[in-house]
Design a protein around this motif. Structure first.
Motif, short mmCIF file in Angstrom:
data_model
loop_
_atom_site.label_atom_id
_atom_site.label_comp_id
_atom_site.label_asym_id
_atom_site.label_seq_id
_atom_site.Cartn_x
_atom_site.Cartn_y
_atom_site.Cartn_z
N CYS A 1 1.18 -1.31 0.09
CA CYS A 1 0.24 0.01 0.23
C CYS A 1 0.94 1.41 0.14
CB CYS A 1 -0.97 0.38 1.24
SG CYS A 1 -2.02 -1.11 1.39
N LEU A 2 0.38 2.17 -0.96
CA LEU A 2 1.52 3.06 -0.92
C LEU A 2 0.73 4.58 -0.52
CD1 LEU A 2 3.97 4.84 -1.89
CD2 LEU A 2 2.58 5.76 -4.02
N ASP A 3 0.05 5.27 1.12
CA ASP A 3 -0.49 6.03 1.03
C ASP A 3 -1.62 5.22 1.85
OD1 ASP A 3 1.61 7.94 1.36
OD2 ASP A 3 0.61 8.68 -1.04
N ASN A 4 -1.47 4.05 2.29
CA ASN A 4 -3.08 3.18 2.66
C ASN A 4 -3.96 2.96 1.77
OD1 ASN A 4 -2.45 3.43 5.47
ND2 ASN A 4 -2.91 5.20 5.66
N LYS A 5 -3.57 3.18 0.40
CA LYS A 5 -4.05 2.63 -0.76
C LYS A 5 -3.36 1.83 -0.72
CE LYS A 5 -6.15 6.98 -1.70
NZ LYS A 5 -4.88 7.89 -1.62
N PRO A 6 -3.57 0.26 -1.73
CA PRO A 6 -3.39 -0.44 -2.62
C PRO A 6 -2.98 -0.29 -3.43
CG PRO A 6 -5.32 -1.47 -0.61
CD PRO A 6 -5.38 0.01 -1.22
#
Ligand code: GRF
Length: 214
Positions: A197-202
């Motif tokens: 995840c990047l910045d909490n987005k998968p």
């Protein structure tokens, strides 16, 4: 808090050098370099940069399990937040991988899932591929198979040899790996529920899209 990084190597350490040169010291510190080969040139690079070196020669251990238990013990003393495999040429068991789950990154010289394992440049040439590349991924139990973080593509040029292609790919590795290290160290990149995840987005199947990196 600064991210404590340990880099694991077996050889030349050109990726290690790129990591040293491009580390964002605001977020991370390379606290040690560990090699399973006492003669790895990367150890020299670490010493020159004033980084603590650890050598655990796998030949001194009866089997893979005891070698890994020794590595885990040494690494736990250093308390790393992130372990970066940079040309570390030993296959890791489930015990090691699960111990460092979510803290373990690898770079592989192919566009995964293509060409897991060795001799990737030769195999891409033999298959007549028009492009090749490198992949950074989180490490899971599956060899060269964990969640993908980022890939770089390079063209295959007529007349390429495995060596010329490897050089073109390595040039990209030296961009990709420091970028990934700095994203992890700053807290933006994480493994959450088995997904990168990047910045909490998968991340999607092809990993980080360049426009998401600022
Ligand atoms: C790199 O090509 C990397 O993709 C692979 O091992 C090689 C290490 O090279 N996993 P170096 O030691 O960083 O020069």
């Amino acid at each position: 808090m600064v991210c404590r990084i340990v880099v694991l190597i077996s050889g030349s350490g050109s990726n290690l050098q790129a990591l040293i040169d491009k580390l964002d010291r605001q977020y991370g510190e390379i606290v040690a370099v560990l090699s399973n080969r006492p003669d790895a040139y990367g150890l020299e690079r670490a010493r020159r940069a004033g980084i603590n070196t650890l050598v655990l020669d796998h030949k001194d251990y009866a089997d893979r399990e005891s070698f890994e238990r020794a590595m885990i013990a040494r690494l736990d003393e250093v308390a790393p937040d992130l372990l970066i495999l940079a040309g570390f040429m030993r296959i890791l068991t489930t015990e090691f991988v699960s111990h460092f789950q979510g803290r373990l990154l690898n770079i592989h010289p192919s566009l995964l899932p293509k060409y897991k394992g060795l001799h990737t440049h030769k195999r891409a040439l033999e298959a007549g591929d028009s492009e090749h590349g490198a992949t950074v991924h989180f490490v899971t139990e599956e060899l060269d198979g964990g969640p993908l973080v980022v890939q770089a593509r390079v063209p295959v040029i007529p007349g390429d040899t495995p060596e010329s292609l490897a050089e073109r790919v390595q040039h990209q590795e030296h961009v990709l790996y420091p970028l990934t290290m700095n994203l992890f160290a700053s807290g933006r990149l994480r493994l959450i529920d088995g997904r990168a995840c990047l910045d909490n987005k998968p991340l999607g199947a092809s990993g980080i899209e360049p426009e998401r990196i600022d």
